[in-house]
Design a protein around this motif. Structure first.
Motif, PDB file in Angstrom:
ATOM      1  N   PRO A  67       3.601  15.467  -0.830  1.00 58.25           N
ATOM      2  CA  PRO A  67       2.888  16.670  -1.274  1.00 58.25           C
ATOM      3  C   PRO A  67       1.450  16.402  -1.699  1.00 58.25           C
ATOM      4  N   GLY A  68       1.188  15.220  -2.219  1.00 50.61           N
ATOM      5  CA  GLY A  68      -0.183  14.899  -2.632  1.00 50.61           C
ATOM      6  C   GLY A  68      -1.150  14.904  -1.469  1.00 50.61           C
ATOM      7  N   ALA A  69      -0.665  14.490  -0.285  1.00 48.94           N
ATOM      8  CA  ALA A  69      -1.537  14.457   0.893  1.00 48.94           C
ATOM      9  C   ALA A  69      -1.936  15.852   1.328  1.00 48.94           C
ATOM     10  N   PHE A  70      -1.006  16.788   1.197  1.00 55.24           N
ATOM     11  CA  PHE A  70      -1.314  18.159   1.605  1.00 55.24           C
ATOM     12  C   PHE A  70      -2.305  18.807   0.635  1.00 55.24           C
ATOM     13  N   GLY A  71      -2.193  18.460  -0.641  1.00 56.47           N
ATOM     14  CA  GLY A  71      -3.178  18.959  -1.597  1.00 56.47           C
ATOM     15  C   GLY A  71      -4.553  18.391  -1.312  1.00 56.47           C
ATOM     16  N   LEU A  72      -4.597  17.106  -0.944  1.00 56.01           N
ATOM     17  CA  LEU A  72      -5.866  16.482  -0.596  1.00 56.01           C
ATOM     18  C   LEU A  72      -6.446  17.123   0.662  1.00 56.01           C
ATOM     19  N   GLY A  73      -5.560  17.430   1.613  1.00 57.41           N
ATOM     20  CA  GLY A  73      -6.019  18.056   2.848  1.00 57.41           C
ATOM     21  C   GLY A  73      -6.660  19.412   2.590  1.00 57.41           C
ATOM     22  N   SER A  74      -6.070  20.184   1.683  1.00 61.53           N
ATOM     23  CA  SER A  74      -6.639  21.491   1.353  1.00 61.53           C
ATOM     24  C   SER A  74      -8.011  21.340   0.702  1.00 61.53           C
ATOM     25  N   ALA A 107       1.639   7.833  -6.082  1.00 64.99           N
ATOM     26  CA  ALA A 107       0.666   8.913  -6.249  1.00 64.99           C
ATOM     27  C   ALA A 107       1.085  10.194  -5.534  1.00 64.99           C
ATOM     28  N   GLY A 108       2.207  10.144  -4.823  1.00 65.01           N
ATOM     29  CA  GLY A 108       2.718  11.328  -4.147  1.00 65.01           C
ATOM     30  C   GLY A 108       2.099  11.606  -2.787  1.00 65.01           C
ATOM     31  N   PHE A 109       1.313  10.638  -2.253  1.00 59.48           N
ATOM     32  CA  PHE A 109       0.673  10.861  -0.959  1.00 59.48           C
ATOM     33  C   PHE A 109       1.611  10.587   0.213  1.00 59.48           C
ATOM     34  N   VAL A 110       2.620   9.746   0.023  1.00 63.76           N
ATOM     35  CA  VAL A 110       3.622   9.498   1.064  1.00 63.76           C
ATOM     36  C   VAL A 110       5.005   9.546   0.428  1.00 63.76           C
ATOM     37  N   THR A 111       6.009   9.736   1.287  1.00 67.09           N
ATOM     38  CA  THR A 111       7.394   9.833   0.822  1.00 67.09           C
ATOM     39  C   THR A 111       8.286   8.994   1.721  1.00 67.09           C
ATOM     40  N   PRO A 112       9.136   8.107   1.140  1.00 64.53           N
ATOM     41  CA  PRO A 112      10.067   7.341   1.967  1.00 64.53           C
ATOM     42  C   PRO A 112      11.225   8.215   2.430  1.00 64.53           C
ATOM     43  N   ASN A 113      11.721   7.916   3.607  1.00 70.45           N
ATOM     44  CA  ASN A 113      12.818   8.719   4.157  1.00 70.45           C
ATOM     45  C   ASN A 113      13.690   7.851   5.056  1.00 70.45           C
ATOM     46  N   GLU A 114      14.716   7.254   4.481  1.00 75.13           N
ATOM     47  CA  GLU A 114      15.683   6.448   5.220  1.00 75.13           C
ATOM     48  C   GLU A 114      15.013   5.384   6.090  1.00 75.13           C
ATOM     49  N   LEU A 156       0.825  -1.203   0.000  1.00 79.91           N
ATOM     50  CA  LEU A 156       0.000   0.000   0.000  1.00 79.91           C
ATOM     51  C   LEU A 156       0.861   1.256   0.000  1.00 79.91           C
ATOM     52  N   LEU A 157       1.952   1.237   0.747  1.00 77.47           N
ATOM     53  CA  LEU A 157       2.849   2.389   0.793  1.00 77.47           C
ATOM     54  C   LEU A 157       3.467   2.671  -0.576  1.00 77.47           C
TER      55      LEU A 157
END
Length: 267
Positions: free
Chosen positions: A74-81, A60-67, A53-54
């Motif tokens: 960024p997609g999640a923040f657009g959805l939030g707006s 789709a840009g809703f989550v970002t991997p980080n180490e 799922l991740l």
């Protein structure tokens, strides 16, 4: 027919939709990035399912991997707006009334929404969904009641900051409205503390003989209490179902608050 992997089949299942929402909620509530292992534990789902799922959310840009951890993309923040704008279009009163209808239907009793008055002494019932029972609690929108002896009032008092509660207790005059009305401030304080512990106020024959009230606070997206969701019913009918009604009111108040954007602090 093309081969469909186990993870692909999971990603198409209705259960995976719920998991996607829970992943986004977990990342939204956490101030830090979350590991796959922690997400798997929070969801109660296998790592392989969560990882699949991740990957889809990341594409789709809703989550970002980080180490080795994951955070919102960024997609999640657009959805939030977009959701914030939609919430503004859908009036909160409509969402509250939907919750009242659900509560009246599930409990079989009258559901009300009460707000604190500007005098700091009373509440007003601003909306009512009446029970279909022949024998029922009757109240009209616009009716006012004291805070100290009503379930809605005690739910609102329990949500006050300590300074405001102390000011109320110092000035309120406790008048007996029924034989069972609590008119000692020590007793009232104990009742308010019980509401803070359980999240629900329940009064029996306090403001009117033969009436049991059960109430919980409703919060908006900022966490502010905007009123109390109340169920009022004949006391005689609730002798064996008061605990069940407490659970029902708590659950519906939480659901309504959540629909208004409220997210409780992480434990």
């Amino acid at each position: 027919m093309p081969d469909v992997s186990t993870d692909d089949r999971r990603s198409q299942s209705p259960q995976s939709v719920t998991r996607v929402i829970r992943i986004l909620e977990a990342l939204c509530d956490s101030p830090d990035a979350i590991s796959l292992a922690d997400l798997s534990r929070l969801l109660g789902s296998p790592k392989s399912s969560v990882a699949s799922l991740l990957r889809g959310l990341a594409e789709a840009g809703f989550v970002t991997p980080n180490e080795g951890t994951w955070r919102l993309g960024p997609g999640a923040f657009g959805l939030g707006s977009a959701l914030t704008a939609a919430r503004r279009r859908l009036q909160s009163s409509d969402l509250i009334r939907e919750g009242m209808h659900r509560l009246a239907e599930r409990s079989g009793e009258t559901a009300l929404f009460a707000v604190a008055d500007s005098d700091g002494e009373t509440l007003t019932y601003v909306d009512v969904v009446e029970s279909r029972s022949t024998v029922r609690f009757a109240v009209a929108a616009g009716d006012r009641r004291p805070l100290y002896c009503t379930a809605g009032g005690r739910a609102l008092l329990a949500a006050l900051p300590e300074v405001e509660l102390a000011s109320y207790l110092a000035r309120v005059k406790l008048t007996r409205l029924t034989a069972g009305t609590e008119i000692t401030k020590r007793g009232l304080v104990a009742a308010i503390e019980a509401v803070r512990a359980t999240g629900v106020a329940q009064t029996i024959d306090q403001a009117a003989d033969g009436v049991t009230g059960t109430a919980a606070a409703i919060r908006d997206a900022s966490g502010a209490v905007i009123g109390a969701l109340v169920v009022a019913a004949p006391s005689a009918r609730l002798q064996n179902s008061r605990k069940a009604l407490v659970d029902l009111v708590r659950a519906e108040a939480e659901a309504t608050s959540r629909s208004l954007g409220y997210r409780p602090p992480a434990p």
